[in-house]
Design an enzyme around this catalytic site. Sequence first.
Site, PDB file in Angstrom:
ATOM      1  N   HIS A 156       0.800  -1.088   0.030  1.00 14.72           N
ATOM      2  CA  HIS A 156       0.154  -0.038  -0.007  1.00 14.72           C
ATOM      3  C   HIS A 156       0.899   1.200   0.156  1.00 14.72           C
ATOM      4  O   HIS A 156       0.482   2.401  -0.166  1.00 14.72           O
ATOM      5  CB  HIS A 156      -1.118  -0.074   1.219  1.00 14.72           C
ATOM      6  CG  HIS A 156      -2.156  -1.024   1.124  1.00 14.72           C
ATOM      7  ND1 HIS A 156      -3.270  -0.927   0.790  1.00 14.72           N
ATOM      8  CD2 HIS A 156      -2.006  -2.363   1.164  1.00 14.72           C
ATOM      9  CE1 HIS A 156      -3.930  -1.845   0.828  1.00 14.72           C
ATOM     10  NE2 HIS A 156      -3.087  -2.830   1.044  1.00 14.72           N
ATOM     11  N   ASP A 368       3.734   9.367  -1.156  1.00 14.89           N
ATOM     12  CA  ASP A 368       2.330   8.416  -0.563  1.00 14.89           C
ATOM     13  C   ASP A 368       2.087   7.314  -1.737  1.00 14.89           C
ATOM     14  O   ASP A 368       2.349   7.572  -2.906  1.00 14.89           O
ATOM     15  CB  ASP A 368       1.017   9.249  -0.216  1.00 14.89           C
ATOM     16  CG  ASP A 368       0.156   8.850   0.779  1.00 14.89           C
ATOM     17  OD1 ASP A 368       0.347   7.909   1.116  1.00 14.89           O
ATOM     18  OD2 ASP A 368      -0.449   9.871   1.170  1.00 14.89           O
TER      19      ASP A 368
END
Length: 474
Positions: A156, A368
Amino acid sequence: MSRLIIVSNRVAPISEGGPAAGGLAVGVYDALKETGGMWFGWSGDVLGSGQPEIRLEERGPVTFATVGLVRRDYDQYYRGFSNATLWPAFHYRPDLLQFDRHDFEGYCRVNTWLAQQLVPLLRDDDVIWVHDYHLIPFAQALRTAGVKNRIGFFLHIPFPAPQVLLAVPPHRALVEALCSFDLLGFQTKPDLRAFCDYIVNEASGSVDTSAQGPSIVHAFGRTLRAAAYPIGVYPDEIAELAKAGEHDKPVRTIEATLHARKLIMSVDRLDYSKGLVERFRAFERLLEHAPAYRDKVSFLQIAPPTRSDLHAYQEIRLQLEGESGRINGRFAELDWTPIRYIHRQYERPVLAALFRTAHVGYVTPLRDGMNLVAKEYVSAQDPEDPGVLVLSRFAGAAHELTGALIVNPVDVDGMADALGTALSMPLAERKARYEDMIAQLRENNVSVWRDNFMRDLQQVSGDEERVANEAATG
């Protein structure tokens, strides 16, 4: 039909109206509740003594199987190697990396122990989907225990370029462990390229991208597949949450105290990877260089606490409190506070309704994996009067949400300019940008993410069986 077994570090206590969870938790639970199966992992409990025992809880079609950690395991596996070594390295902050050989040993030991707890719960035809950086050695441990099921892995967070990953001393052992999975999933194509570059240039392996579908990776005596699967959201569900939360007290309070001012809004876990300090300073630069916006706009930053027992996170909290106080002291009026900095969680409908109220979504992480907040902000907008998304180019979401104003999060002046552009953008342009992004979100929602990954994991199994049969028949 095969069960889906989700394995993640933390099994989050998700409820439909409960506190907002992170991207992993929301994405995984939305996927799992449609298919049924089991979610296995750490309960979040840290035990002072005694042997942790598995707790099973049935919730509709989902079985939650959770287990606590003893203090030493928590310190070495979670606080130590996962979050003091891997997290900064994978977010391109090797300057913050702390490495202790005993922590790495604890990381591997806990992965082995967790795998041993799962083995008795497995059926022969279960499909296992492991999530995130805490569990990189998990498939290797299952294989050692004799598990032959299909095992996929999804990361992730970003996967760093090889020269950054080399800063982690046991980097080779980590990548070799990843190659025990049958399918590796990454958020973006740049993350996939970084992994493949390591395989070719550091592991003397090879990557075949000639065929349709995932890349075929040969390394460490294993053949596996790897591809990018950008995680999504359910945009229409988030729009409904926004409507459901519009009458909640926090939303009514914000609307009542804005006094027709425009609202810029951010929601982030309190983390150094999120670019929070730079974001505050860019808002300050906007007020400094465009004084017409003073007393005409407020910035709401919601930053729930996270990993508060780690020194780096204590530092970022103190820094943000200092910055918000300094900026407010510089610009505030008796009836106007420029920055509203809130260090707590809110329920999902409240956040969605606040997103809908905000004229600008301000999402500028330094790095991110995806950033579902950006997608949730767009999903929550009023189609007739949508807000504008200001988005870091280093968020995975920037590869999909091209209707956003894309910024470099270290360019304070550039972010200030983007905020000014967003605040003054005409309705027609706002609607065009919104329509482009919402179409993308609907086309690639979380079900598509899950289905694409599971389809490729099933295909990997078929490929391996065909190769084995061909070898057996000569």
